[in-house]
Each structure stands twice: as structure tokens, then as C-alpha cells.
Design a protein around this motif. Sequence first.
Motif, PDB file in Angstrom:
ATOM      1  N   LEU A 166      86.805  34.749  -6.524  1.00  0.00           N
ATOM      2  CA  LEU A 166      86.089  33.590  -7.062  1.00  0.00           C
ATOM      3  C   LEU A 166      85.886  33.738  -8.565  1.00  0.00           C
ATOM      4  O   LEU A 166      85.527  34.821  -9.043  1.00  0.00           O
ATOM      5  N   THR A 167      86.100  32.642  -9.307  1.00  0.00           N
ATOM      6  CA  THR A 167      85.838  32.678 -10.760  1.00  0.00           C
ATOM      7  C   THR A 167      84.707  31.751 -11.168  1.00  0.00           C
ATOM      8  O   THR A 167      83.976  32.048 -12.103  1.00  0.00           O
ATOM      9  N   SER A 168      84.548  30.598 -10.478  1.00  0.00           N
ATOM     10  CA  SER A 168      83.493  29.680 -10.904  1.00  0.00           C
ATOM     11  C   SER A 168      83.129  28.693  -9.803  1.00  0.00           C
ATOM     12  O   SER A 168      83.893  28.493  -8.848  1.00  0.00           O
ATOM     13  N   LEU A 169      81.931  28.086  -9.958  1.00  0.00           N
ATOM     14  CA  LEU A 169      81.450  27.024  -9.090  1.00  0.00           C
ATOM     15  C   LEU A 169      81.104  25.821  -9.961  1.00  0.00           C
ATOM     16  O   LEU A 169      80.578  25.988 -11.065  1.00  0.00           O
ATOM     17  N   SER A 170      81.369  24.623  -9.452  1.00  0.00           N
ATOM     18  CA  SER A 170      80.996  23.425 -10.208  1.00  0.00           C
ATOM     19  C   SER A 170      80.567  22.325  -9.235  1.00  0.00           C
ATOM     20  O   SER A 170      81.387  21.854  -8.445  1.00  0.00           O
ATOM     21  N   PRO A 171      79.278  21.945  -9.271  1.00  0.00           N
ATOM     22  CA  PRO A 171      78.202  22.516 -10.080  1.00  0.00           C
ATOM     23  C   PRO A 171      77.730  23.844  -9.504  1.00  0.00           C
ATOM     24  O   PRO A 171      78.035  24.155  -8.351  1.00  0.00           O
ATOM     25  N   ALA A 172      76.977  24.576 -10.314  1.00  0.00           N
ATOM     26  CA  ALA A 172      76.477  25.884  -9.879  1.00  0.00           C
ATOM     27  C   ALA A 172      75.051  25.795  -9.362  1.00  0.00           C
ATOM     28  O   ALA A 172      74.388  26.815  -9.159  1.00  0.00           O
ATOM     29  N   SER A 173      74.564  24.574  -9.150  1.00  0.00           N
ATOM     30  CA  SER A 173      73.215  24.399  -8.615  1.00  0.00           C
ATOM     31  C   SER A 173      73.142  23.075  -7.886  1.00  0.00           C
ATOM     32  O   SER A 173      73.980  22.190  -8.075  1.00  0.00           O
ATOM     33  N   GLY A 174      72.119  22.949  -7.041  1.00  0.00           N
ATOM     34  CA  GLY A 174      71.958  21.721  -6.269  1.00  0.00           C
ATOM     35  C   GLY A 174      70.633  21.732  -5.538  1.00  0.00           C
ATOM     36  O   GLY A 174      69.896  22.731  -5.562  1.00  0.00           O
ATOM     37  N   PRO A 175      70.298  20.625  -4.863  1.00  0.00           N
ATOM     38  CA  PRO A 175      69.002  20.524  -4.195  1.00  0.00           C
ATOM     39  C   PRO A 175      68.878  21.444  -2.993  1.00  0.00           C
ATOM     40  O   PRO A 175      69.864  21.834  -2.377  1.00  0.00           O
ATOM     41  N   THR A 176      67.615  21.758  -2.686  1.00  0.00           N
ATOM     42  CA  THR A 176      67.345  22.660  -1.554  1.00  0.00           C
ATOM     43  C   THR A 176      67.791  22.054  -0.235  1.00  0.00           C
ATOM     44  O   THR A 176      68.054  22.780   0.718  1.00  0.00           O
ATOM     45  N   GLY A 177      67.862  20.734  -0.174  1.00  0.00           N
ATOM     46  CA  GLY A 177      68.289  20.093   1.067  1.00  0.00           C
ATOM     47  C   GLY A 177      69.773  20.182   1.323  1.00  0.00           C
ATOM     48  O   GLY A 177      70.253  19.769   2.379  1.00  0.00           O
ATOM     49  N   GLY A 178      70.530  20.729   0.358  1.00  0.00           N
ATOM     50  CA  GLY A 178      71.975  20.848   0.517  1.00  0.00           C
ATOM     51  C   GLY A 178      72.675  19.518   0.362  1.00  0.00           C
ATOM     52  O   GLY A 178      72.107  18.530  -0.107  1.00  0.00           O
ATOM     53  N   GLY A 179      73.959  19.492   0.745  1.00  0.00           N
ATOM     54  CA  GLY A 179      74.734  18.260   0.676  1.00  0.00           C
ATOM     55  C   GLY A 179      75.540  18.092  -0.590  1.00  0.00           C
ATOM     56  O   GLY A 179      76.330  17.143  -0.692  1.00  0.00           O
ATOM     57  N   THR A 180      75.378  18.985  -1.560  1.00  0.00           N
ATOM     58  CA  THR A 180      76.123  18.872  -2.819  1.00  0.00           C
ATOM     59  C   THR A 180      77.570  19.298  -2.625  1.00  0.00           C
ATOM     60  O   THR A 180      77.844  20.339  -2.018  1.00  0.00           O
ATOM     61  N   ALA A 181      78.495  18.495  -3.118  1.00  0.00           N
ATOM     62  CA  ALA A 181      79.915  18.874  -3.095  1.00  0.00           C
ATOM     63  C   ALA A 181      80.162  19.862  -4.231  1.00  0.00           C
ATOM     64  O   ALA A 181      79.955  19.539  -5.400  1.00  0.00           O
ATOM     65  N   VAL A 182      80.590  21.050  -3.895  1.00  0.00           N
ATOM     66  CA  VAL A 182      80.796  22.120  -4.874  1.00  0.00           C
ATOM     67  C   VAL A 182      82.271  22.504  -4.900  1.00  0.00           C
ATOM     68  O   VAL A 182      82.870  22.757  -3.845  1.00  0.00           O
ATOM     69  N   THR A 183      82.846  22.530  -6.096  1.00  0.00           N
ATOM     70  CA  THR A 183      84.242  22.951  -6.258  1.00  0.00           C
ATOM     71  C   THR A 183      84.280  24.435  -6.596  1.00  0.00           C
ATOM     72  O   THR A 183      83.672  24.867  -7.578  1.00  0.00           O
ATOM     73  N   LEU A 184      84.969  25.213  -5.761  1.00  0.00           N
ATOM     74  CA  LEU A 184      85.142  26.648  -5.985  1.00  0.00           C
ATOM     75  C   LEU A 184      86.512  26.860  -6.613  1.00  0.00           C
ATOM     76  O   LEU A 184      87.519  26.337  -6.120  1.00  0.00           O
ATOM     77  N   GLN A 185      86.562  27.629  -7.686  1.00  0.00           N
ATOM     78  CA  GLN A 185      87.824  27.947  -8.338  1.00  0.00           C
ATOM     79  C   GLN A 185      88.066  29.440  -8.275  1.00  0.00           C
ATOM     80  O   GLN A 185      87.140  30.241  -8.384  1.00  0.00           O
ATOM     81  N   GLY A 186      89.315  29.807  -8.101  1.00  0.00           N
ATOM     82  CA  GLY A 186      89.670  31.216  -8.033  1.00  0.00           C
ATOM     83  C   GLY A 186      91.106  31.365  -7.582  1.00  0.00           C
ATOM     84  O   GLY A 186      91.961  30.548  -7.929  1.00  0.00           O
ATOM     85  N   THR A 187      91.369  32.400  -6.795  1.00  0.00           N
ATOM     86  CA  THR A 187      92.713  32.639  -6.281  1.00  0.00           C
ATOM     87  C   THR A 187      92.624  33.133  -4.838  1.00  0.00           C
ATOM     88  O   THR A 187      91.565  33.585  -4.391  1.00  0.00           O
ATOM     89  N   GLY A 188      93.758  33.034  -4.127  1.00  0.00           N
ATOM     90  CA  GLY A 188      93.830  33.564  -2.774  1.00  0.00           C
ATOM     91  C   GLY A 188      93.065  32.747  -1.761  1.00  0.00           C
ATOM     92  O   GLY A 188      92.596  33.280  -0.748  1.00  0.00           O
ATOM     93  N   PHE A 189      92.938  31.430  -1.998  1.00  0.00           N
ATOM     94  CA  PHE A 189      92.168  30.599  -1.073  1.00  0.00           C
ATOM     95  C   PHE A 189      92.994  30.096   0.110  1.00  0.00           C
ATOM     96  O   PHE A 189      92.437  29.638   1.104  1.00  0.00           O
TER      97      PHE A 189
END
Length: 493
Positions: A166-189
Motif C-alpha cells: 500500500l502507498t496511499s489512501l484517498s481520502p485518508a479520513s471519513g465519518p465514524t459511521g463508515g460508508g466512505t468510498a476510499v481509493t487504495l493505491q499500491g501494487t500487487g492488488f
Amino acid sequence: MAPVISSINPNHGPPAGGTAVTINGSSFTGATSVKFGAMPVASFMLVSDGEITTTAPAGSGSVAVTVTSPFGTSNGVTYNYGTSPVITGLSPASGTAGTPVLITGSGFTGTTSVHFGPASASFTLLGDGQIQATAPVGSGTVMVTVTTPAGTSNGSAFSYSAAPALTSLSPASGPTGGGTAVTLQGTGFTGATSVHFGAASALFSVGDDTHITATAPAGTGSVPVTVTNTVGTSNSVTYSYVTAPVLSSLSPDQGPTSGGNTVTLIGTGLSGATSVLFGTHTATITANTDTQITVTAPAGAAQSVNVTVTTAAGGSNPLPYFYIAAPALTGMFPDMGPSGGGNAVTLYGSGLALTTAVHFGPGAATGIAVVSDSQVAVTAPAGTGTVLVTATTPGGTSTVGLGNTYYSYVDTPVIDSLSPAEGSASGGDSVLIKGSDLTYTDAVYFGAAPATFAAVSDTMVVATAPAGSVGPVAVTVHSPGGTSNSAVFHYQP
């Protein structure tokens, strides 16, 4: 007796010929020719009465191999001319060492080897169009090939999976209730089997080997995000759960319709604000902490609007902000006064209810008292000349418009002489008053008695002496600049 062929090895080869073939059988002694179909071979070697070696000539399709001797021609045994194998697909096209891989294509009959790059793989021939192979040890992306007596196939790419990184998350934060779409970047996925936010498993989809889109589960605080595939688990990158922003106050909570003023928002959970809206208009954020945001207000119509803050955790509660139109001055009374100031002046206009300052040129008035939205009473400051009077409210500062918005400072009048300096006690004498700053004379007194007068110039006033008692009286001149010094006039019997 005539020769007999029991087998040929191999029993197939490429159309171009050139394959070394061993013919097994009996009664080969004295053989005079070997044919592949109608085509005799260029040469052959009699190894023994039961074995002949030769090289297959060029040909096509299936042909009968025969041996002829003085005693006759043998039976025919089939030899197949085939094309080089062709790979059309791998399933799966990625994996680790030991992964079963189904190779599909054509021309696989007689396969002698399967390679993953330089490494030889174990395999089972399922048919002319399918081979089941087991991926040997390897890394990166390699070309899979199949070899038969007819040649070696084209290469088809197989990617060896590695533990994800893993190299990064976007966004790197979100609400406690969850539901945020997070893009993970890296290799070997490729081939990822799970994504975790801390201990909680997340729903995800693999975009490609370098991108995963995950839906953050509910959580609190800061948690490590990891990706797992069949090889292992990645390093972690921190994801922070944040609470939705809460606004408690605005300062100021009102401003001009033109915008441009600085507004401070106080509250909690404000860090990382992505937008601040005044109604539907976006404000410019100039500073941002968890408890305070400073913005430049956008322009807006004269009305109340809701101010809201948006962060990765969501939108805040609204607080009202009032857009106020700039005040307008249409006149004042009086419109002149002494240079020393201190006199009462009433301003007239509109939008004056929230007046916070009044200026006479550069000088600030004191004693500001709002009478109504159209009237303000003030005490004029000291000044000189004719100056523009302005009123300031949260809606801005007034500008020159209809009516008189100028105020003139007038010096105190001075009497130098009276001519004549005496007259009848019955009054009626014309008296020339000489001095300075007499232009704005508004009253002339002989003692306490007002006299009729006419201001001739800044240095002369002609007055008619009223009746008076025999004896001296003090003559004074009054103007918006104040009351002059006195000069003595003598009433005669």
C-alpha cells in the motif's frame, strides 16, 4: 518375407519435415526404400532387421509410412504432419507457484514440454486444445509456451502474484459511521482476498493491480488499512475516523452584500474542511484548525443565508448569516458647523439602523444615536473645509448619491469695527459691521435684541439697529461657526 512395421516414433512432426523418426518392426534387411505417403525419404539407415532410422520429408496431413524390400512392401503406419501449437488463453493469468493453470489453444497433441519463462512446468495433456499445467516457482510476468515436435507456441503472459504493498489512501479520513468510498493505491492488488480497516473487514473491488476501491466500515479513531492476497498481507496505511463538524458561532454574523469581509467560524471537528458555503455560494478558506475556520465571505443578496461546513466526515449544522445592503445618506441638518466641532448633526437616509461609525471626512463623529433606519444623530468632530459625510454599517460604507452629503466647517466670525458706532435709541440706524468670516452670518444682536441684517461679503454685514436703551450695548454676529467677539454700539437719546 515382406517387411512389417509395428510402430514409428515419433508419429508426428511439422509440415516442413526434418523430424528424426525411428521405425520399428521386422524383416527390414535388404530394405530398398522408405516412404512417407508417396514421398520417399532422401536417406535412411538400417540399424537392424527390426529398426530403421530416417528423417521425415516435408508433407501435410496424415500419411502412411511404408518400408519396401525385394520381398515386397510393408503395411502402412500413420504419421501426422501438424502445425506448431498456438496458445489462445490462460486461466488464471496470474497466481503464485503451484497455481493450476488451464492453457487453451490448438495443436497441443504430442506436447513435450510447457514452460513458464525459463522454468519447466508439470502438465497433463487434456486434448489437442487444452493442457492443465502447474505454475512452477517464478516472479514477475513471464511468457508461457508449449512445445511439440511441430515447434514451440507463441507466448502468453502469466503474472506471479506478490504480497500487496500500500502507498496511499484517498481520502485518508471519513465519518465514524463508515460508508466512505476510499481509493487504495499500491501494487500487487490482483487477486486480493480481503481489505481491513483495523479489525473490520471492508467491501472492495479491484480496479487493477494498483487500485482498489473499498467502502470504509464503521469505526473510531485511527486504524491501519491493509490488503491481503494469497501471498500475504500488505503494509498498513492509517485511516482516521472523524466526527461530523459542528458550528457554534460566526463572527461577525453579518456583512455587506458585496462580500469580501473576513468571517471566523467557531466549532468542533472543523479540520480538513473541504468547503464552506454561505447559502449556495462558496467562501474562500484562509485558515483552518479543528475548532476554527477563517473565510472570506462571498457576495450575496440582502437576506439571511445558512452557513455550513463540509469535511470528510460530512456536513455541519447551519448557522444564519445576514447580508446587509450598504447604507445611503440623502442629507443632514445642519450641513455646516464650527471648525472645533462638538455640534449636534442629524443625518438622513436609509439602511442606517445598524450604523457603527460616521465620518466627517477623515474625522470620526462621536455620540452616535440611531433614531430609526432613516435617521442618526451624531456629534460632529473638529475639521476644516467641506468634507464628505459617510455612515458605516455591517453592510458597508455609504457613497455619494442623491441629496447633499457634504458638511462645511465654518470659522468663528470676527468683528473688527462698527460704522457708525452710535445711533438713536429709537433704532432704525444702518450700521456697517466689518470683520472676517461673515459670509454665513445667521444672526446679529445688539445686546440681546436681534437686528435685521444682510451679509454683503465675507468681510461686511449691514445691520439695522433695533430700538434700545440709552447707553452702550455689545454687538455680536452669529454663524454656524459660532458667536463673534463683541463691538460696542452707543445708543443716543
